[in-house]
Design a protein around this motif. Sequence first.
Motif, PDB file in Angstrom:
ATOM      1  N   UNK A  32     -18.186   7.245 -16.745  1.00 23.22           N
ATOM      2  CA  UNK A  32     -16.673   8.058 -17.607  1.00 23.22           C
ATOM      3  C   UNK A  32     -16.384   7.707 -18.262  1.00 23.22           C
ATOM      4  N   UNK A  33     -16.324   8.733 -19.763  1.00 23.73           N
ATOM      5  CA  UNK A  33     -15.330   7.831 -20.768  1.00 23.73           C
ATOM      6  C   UNK A  33     -13.636   7.598 -20.962  1.00 23.73           C
ATOM      7  N   UNK A  34     -13.127   7.104 -21.273  1.00 21.00           N
ATOM      8  CA  UNK A  34     -11.602   7.838 -21.055  1.00 21.00           C
ATOM      9  C   UNK A  34     -10.955   6.758 -22.181  1.00 21.00           C
ATOM     10  N   UNK A  35      -9.612   6.808 -22.280  1.00 17.60           N
ATOM     11  CA  UNK A  35      -8.731   6.395 -23.685  1.00 17.60           C
ATOM     12  C   UNK A  35      -7.415   6.791 -23.165  1.00 17.60           C
ATOM     13  N   UNK A 131     -12.317   0.200 -20.172  1.00 18.45           N
ATOM     14  CA  UNK A 131     -13.411  -0.741 -19.623  1.00 18.45           C
ATOM     15  C   UNK A 131     -14.615  -1.135 -19.113  1.00 18.45           C
ATOM     16  N   UNK A 132     -15.387  -1.500 -18.862  1.00 19.55           N
ATOM     17  CA  UNK A 132     -15.772  -1.917 -17.229  1.00 19.55           C
ATOM     18  C   UNK A 132     -17.151  -0.855 -16.816  1.00 19.55           C
ATOM     19  N   UNK A 133     -17.870  -1.376 -15.396  1.00 22.57           N
ATOM     20  CA  UNK A 133     -19.086  -0.512 -15.109  1.00 22.57           C
ATOM     21  C   UNK A 133     -18.604   0.591 -15.532  1.00 22.57           C
ATOM     22  N   UNK A 134     -19.286   1.549 -15.714  1.00 21.86           N
ATOM     23  CA  UNK A 134     -19.480   3.033 -15.862  1.00 21.86           C
ATOM     24  C   UNK A 134     -18.413   3.325 -16.911  1.00 21.86           C
ATOM     25  N   UNK A 135     -17.764   2.749 -17.688  1.00 20.47           N
ATOM     26  CA  UNK A 135     -16.452   3.252 -18.353  1.00 20.47           C
ATOM     27  C   UNK A 135     -16.026   3.120 -19.525  1.00 20.47           C
ATOM     28  N   UNK A 265     -14.099  16.285 -23.089  1.00 21.69           N
ATOM     29  CA  UNK A 265     -14.410  15.627 -23.859  1.00 21.69           C
ATOM     30  C   UNK A 265     -13.292  14.140 -23.314  1.00 21.69           C
ATOM     31  N   UNK A 266     -13.046  12.687 -24.335  1.00 22.42           N
ATOM     32  CA  UNK A 266     -11.990  12.756 -24.451  1.00 22.42           C
ATOM     33  C   UNK A 266     -11.556  12.263 -25.540  1.00 22.42           C
ATOM     34  N   UNK A 267     -10.866  12.347 -26.513  1.00 19.73           N
ATOM     35  CA  UNK A 267     -10.318  11.615 -28.024  1.00 19.73           C
ATOM     36  C   UNK A 267     -11.107  10.323 -28.400  1.00 19.73           C
ATOM     37  N   UNK A 268     -11.341  10.359 -29.538  1.00 16.98           N
ATOM     38  CA  UNK A 268     -12.030   8.719 -29.619  1.00 16.98           C
ATOM     39  C   UNK A 268     -11.114   8.624 -30.516  1.00 16.98           C
ATOM     40  N   UNK A 331     -14.208  13.225 -30.811  1.00 18.31           N
ATOM     41  CA  UNK A 331     -14.735  13.478 -29.305  1.00 18.31           C
ATOM     42  C   UNK A 331     -15.237  13.244 -28.480  1.00 18.31           C
ATOM     43  N   UNK A 332     -15.725  12.425 -27.936  1.00 22.66           N
ATOM     44  CA  UNK A 332     -16.319  11.983 -27.153  1.00 22.66           C
ATOM     45  C   UNK A 332     -16.957  12.701 -25.900  1.00 22.66           C
ATOM     46  N   UNK A 333     -17.481  13.162 -25.406  1.00 28.27           N
ATOM     47  CA  UNK A 333     -18.516  13.307 -23.943  1.00 28.27           C
ATOM     48  C   UNK A 333     -17.510  12.611 -22.954  1.00 28.27           C
ATOM     49  N   UNK A 334     -17.416  12.980 -21.768  1.00 30.23           N
ATOM     50  CA  UNK A 334     -16.507  12.960 -20.868  1.00 30.23           C
ATOM     51  C   UNK A 334     -17.610  11.728 -19.584  1.00 30.23           C
TER      52      UNK A 334
END
Length: 336
Positions: A32-35, A131-135, A265-268, A331-334
Amino acid sequence: MASHWSRLAGVASLLAIAAVTALPEPSWASTSLSTSVVSASATGPNTANTEVDVVAHCSSSIVSGGGARVDVTSGSLPDGLKLNGATPSTNGTGQSGNGDTSPAYWLGAGGAGGQAPSNAQTWAYGMCIAQGTGKGPTGTTVVVSSVSGPNAADSIATAVATCPTGDRLLSGGARTTPGTAGGLKVAGSFPSTTSGTPITSGTNPSSWAAVGLNGGASGTNTTYAFAVCSTDSTNPTVTVENAEVAGPTGASSGAMATVSCPANTALLGGGAFISNSFGIPASQGDHLTGDNPSDSSGNPITSGSAGSWTAQSHTGGMASSGTVTDVWAMCGSSTY
């Protein structure tokens, strides 16, 4: 007896199913990507032909990208206030070097031309990956490319940084030096082909271009391009979003362009370009004043979540026919 054994078999089957469903999901199954945005500001530059650097810090994570902006605390934006750079920083004091890993800082460089403002501010914005497992991506490398120039007045120079094969471009940055050259500035910072042609749509570009513009006297100058590349074995799909507006064309005028990331998506990070249809601007005074995370209306986001990117540009003291302003969002896939 048959009924007894049937009941026992049924209980065993239910226990087996329960055991299977109770197993934890493998860590590689979904990320799960987030910024989030961090920012910092500093006073200046308030003296002609000087530069002010400011650094934003992702204190418990790394940067996927970032931006910069110059502004004044009151009144109209003066002609000579410009962006000299927006770059990753590994040590929190200067720009990252080629091959540096997992920077947690983003540097913004604001410059003053011959007309120095008296109430200028320079801002830096970092996009921080949770950051972290699955993040999200856990490690990055920075690729830096530089070219000599632009050294002649009213000329441009383009540098291109390309991620290593197997790595994923997250975003990038640009810088021109020296900061004491009042007519030198960043005109463009954007995803590109390996030859520096802007990419305005699609997924997973591998390169980042920087365009330096020299609007003043001849000198010995350098343009730098920075690519922030994820080194993880599995990476988000990175979608390029672009928007373009006409202008600025009138003397001492500005333009603003904003683009948003799509759902899920998440803004990178993002980029900006003031140009004449991706060619050299019509006026040597053209420059960028903003390349930063924002809301969908173009208002800067200084902390927390952002889903849009804004580019702001200015003509300086001369009219500039045919000028356009472009903005990019990476934009990265969430989930991936």
